[in-house]
Design an enzyme around this catalytic site. Structure first.
Site, PDB file in Angstrom:
ATOM      1  N   SER A 143       0.864  -1.192   0.000  1.00  0.00           N
ATOM      2  CA  SER A 143       0.000   0.000   0.000  1.00  0.00           C
ATOM      3  C   SER A 143       0.893   1.232   0.000  1.00  0.00           C
ATOM      4  O   SER A 143       2.074   1.140   0.363  1.00  0.00           O
ATOM      5  CB  SER A 143      -0.874   0.014   1.258  1.00  0.00           C
ATOM      6  N   TYR A 157      -1.665  -0.853  10.622  1.00  0.00           N
ATOM      7  CA  TYR A 157      -1.797  -1.261   9.214  1.00  0.00           C
ATOM      8  C   TYR A 157      -0.577  -0.793   8.415  1.00  0.00           C
ATOM      9  O   TYR A 157       0.030  -1.567   7.653  1.00  0.00           O
ATOM     10  CB  TYR A 157      -3.079  -0.664   8.625  1.00  0.00           C
TER      11      TYR A 157
END
Ligand code: NAP
Length: 259
Positions: A143, A157
């Site tokens: 990401s 995350y």
């Protein structure tokens, strides 16, 4: 012109929804035979049926990437069904949001179990088949959040998504003699089934913060993954490519307003 991927065997973890389903669709559209993996057959079976019908076959295998035995089984079932594994897209991931002050030990353990341990176990389980392929490819879905940017509520995350890149750099060295490459896609904000839950205002704000003024599609990520899987990308390993419409580029809001 790239060498066609017709008949290659591709395993996509988290291929039953969202980005993984988009990746699976792009590979199936290119003539590859694809196994999509998820925990929930009620989502996975219809997803596989929806993606099938083109040139490549698509099948669902139920597995939880947090479990080593499940990863071994998903690899074995892919080999049994399609004769090997040429490409692994280790894409399964979760992104619950919680601020650091409220974060529990189990919040941290859970997200690392799927996003980091799950990616590593998936790669490990597929290694023998990828080596037998002679042109094995691993594509991780990381990401922009973590490796490049931050977002409140996603410190754990972001840590997992950055950890995937740490893993891939050493894995790339270890796997090079086996003719296996490993690279990562770093999506920005992508339109998935979950986006609708965040509301139209969130979507509009995100669009305004992206130089191309649109969110990404799951196919945008699928096409980047497909490139890494080609024979022509055989000399690229240990790399990460950002697919975000330029989202990480503006140094400030003023930079966007000056467009
Ligand atoms: P999603 O729509 O929620 O889909 C997640 C997929 O992963 C589902 O197929 C889910 O199936 C599967 N999955 C989750 N936990 C699993 C487990 N333990 N074992 C096996 N499968 C599991 O998510 P997404 O938005 O497409 O995200 C996919 C990946 O892209 C993630 O790694 C995420 O970090 C990354 N990413 C997403 C965005 C974005 O804008 N959406 C941006 C950057 C990066 P089951 O629930 O049935 O198991």
């Amino acid at each position: 012109m790239f060498t066609p991927l017709t008949g290659r065997a591709v395993l996509v973890t988290g291929g039953t929804k969202g980005i993984g389903k988009g990746i699976a669709g792009v590979f199936a559209g290119a003539g590859a035979n694809v196994v999509v993996v998820g925990r929930d057959p009620a989502t996975g079976e219809p997803a596989a049926a929806e993606l099938a019908g083109g040139e490549g076959e698509v099948a669902f295998v139920r597995a939880d990437v947090r479990e080593a035995a499940d990863c071994e089984r998903m690899a074995a079932e892919t080999v049994e069904r399609f004769g090997g594994i040429d490409v692994l897209c280790a894409n399964a991931g979760v992104f619950p949001d919680v601020r650091l002050e409220d974060m529990t030990e189990s919040d941290i353990d859970e997200i690392f179990a799927t996003n980091v341990k799950g990616s590593m176990l998936s790669v490990k389980a597929c290694l023998p088949a990828l080596e037998r392929s002679g042109r094995g490819r691993v594509i991780l879905t990381s990401s922009i959040t973590g490796p490049i940017t931050g977002y409140p509520g996603w410190s754990h995350y972001g840590a997992t998504k950055a950890a995937q890149l740490g893993f891939l750099r050493t894995a790339a060295i270890e796997l090079a003699p086996k003719a296996i490459t490993i690279n990562a896609v770093l999506p920005g904000n992508i339109v998935t089934e979950g986006l609708a839950e965040l509301g139209p205002e969130y979507r509009q704000k995100m669009e305004e913060s992206i130089p191309q003024r649109r969110l990404g599609t799951v196919q945008d990520i699928g096409h980047a993954a497909l490139f890494f899987a080609t024979d022509e990308a055989s000399y690229i390993t240990g790399q990460a490519i950002v697919i975000d419409g330029g989202q990480v580029l503006p140094e400030s809001l003023a930079a966007l307003e000056a467009q």
